[in-house]
Every structure is written in structure tokens, then in C-alpha cells.
Design a protein around this motif. Structure first.
Motif, mmCIF file in Angstrom:
data_model
loop_
_atom_site.group_PDB
_atom_site.id
_atom_site.type_symbol
_atom_site.label_atom_id
_atom_site.label_comp_id
_atom_site.label_asym_id
_atom_site.label_seq_id
_atom_site.Cartn_x
_atom_site.Cartn_y
_atom_site.Cartn_z
ATOM 1 N N UNK A 48 0.805 -1.229 0.000
ATOM 2 C CA UNK A 48 0.000 0.000 0.000
ATOM 3 C C UNK A 48 0.839 1.280 0.000
ATOM 4 N N UNK A 49 2.094 1.189 0.413
ATOM 5 C CA UNK A 49 2.965 2.371 0.489
ATOM 6 C C UNK A 49 3.654 2.706 -0.834
ATOM 7 N N UNK A 50 3.521 1.827 -1.831
ATOM 8 C CA UNK A 50 4.263 2.001 -3.084
ATOM 9 C C UNK A 50 3.339 1.823 -4.286
ATOM 10 N N UNK A 51 2.788 2.916 -4.807
ATOM 11 C CA UNK A 51 1.932 2.806 -5.987
ATOM 12 C C UNK A 51 2.691 2.178 -7.162
ATOM 13 N N UNK A 52 1.973 1.369 -7.915
ATOM 14 C CA UNK A 52 2.502 0.745 -9.129
ATOM 15 C C UNK A 52 1.459 0.946 -10.220
ATOM 16 N N UNK A 53 1.913 1.373 -11.398
ATOM 17 C CA UNK A 53 1.032 1.598 -12.532
ATOM 18 C C UNK A 53 1.473 0.717 -13.702
#
Length: 149
Positions: free
Chosen positions: A138-143
């Protein structure tokens, strides 16, 4: 949603990122670096930052090692942007990856760039368990990005 952010220090902002962006704008990629350009969610102006796109199973991703930073908020609002290397510009669309789907992507990212970004992952590395990777997801957005032209 997590509000985790690790703001870069003066050296990173004023020396390191500028140097990597300068090289990348001139067509010299540093370990796969690109300049990410995303329209600001409030201003509509292009905002840029150097990034390290990740390729896993033929699909490209952008990972935010410092957390929910400005480019991630702008990406959610814009739904895409541009990756630049020298004069080459690739437009793309972006879809955020669900936390449960991030562990293999975070593992691959850390395997490639842990020396550069490992400090931002709370002691979790490429050899960590799926549960540990899921805990920090949850602390590291990934797209997931798809080149459109």
C-alpha cells in the motif's frame, strides 16, 4: 489508501535527479531511465521527473519507491502521460495495480534497483516473502502502462 511519502533531500532534487534527467533528455539512459511527463492535476502543466520503468513478462510498469508522491497523484488524475528519452516520446495510458497484485512486481523492481531505492522499502528486499512484500504494497503505488503510439 496509504499516505506514505518519503520526500527527496536537497542533493537528490538538485543534483542527482537533475543530472539523470539531463542525461536522459539527451538520449543517455541510466539503467533504463526515462523522463516521466504527466499533466498536473490542478495546473494542467506538464510535470517531469526521472523514473525507472520496469518490464515484467513483456508488460511495462512504473513503481513509486518513495510512496504517494506528486507524480502518482497526477497519474491517477491524468490516466497516463509520456516517457521521454532524448527526442523519443512515448505516450502511454496507465492503470494502477491492486495491492494484492504488487508482490511479484515489487520483487522484480527491488531485484533490479535495490541498490538505488532499497532504503525506501523498510528493510524489504527481492528475497523477502510475498507476505512482507504485500505488507508494504500500500505504500508504493505501481502503474501498468501501455504505450499508445
Amino acid at each position: 489508501m496509504s499516505t506514505h511519502v518519503i520526500k527527496p533531500g536537497w542533493f537528490t532534487v538538485n543534483v542527482f535527479n537533475r543530472f539523470v534527467a539531463w542525461l536522459t533528455r539527451r538520449g543517455i539512459s541510466v539503467w533504463g531511465s526515462r523522463v516521466l511527463a504527466v499533466r498536473g492535476r490542478k495546473s494542467g502543466q506538464w510535470r517531469t521527473t526521472p523514473v525507472n520503468p520496469l518490464t515484467v513478462d513483456g508488460q511495462q510498469y512504473l513503481v513509486a519507491p518513495r510512496g504517494h508522491v506528486q507524480w502518482t497523484h497526477n497519474m491517477r488524475a491524468a490516466g497516463g502521460g509520456q516517457l521521454r528519452l532524448g527526442k523519443r516520446v512515448e505516450n502511454f495510458t496507465a492503470v494502477e495495480v491492486a495491492d494484492d497484485d504488487k508482490p511479484p512486481l515489487l520483487r522484480a523492481y527491488l531485484k533490479r534497483w535495490k541498490a538505488e531505492v532499497g532504503v525506501f522499502f523498510k528493510g524489504v528486499g527481492p528475497g523477502s516473502s510475498d507476505a512482507e512484500l504485500r505488507r508494504i504494497a500500500p505504500d508504493h503505488p505501481v502503474f501498468r502502462i501501455t504505450i499508445t503510439d
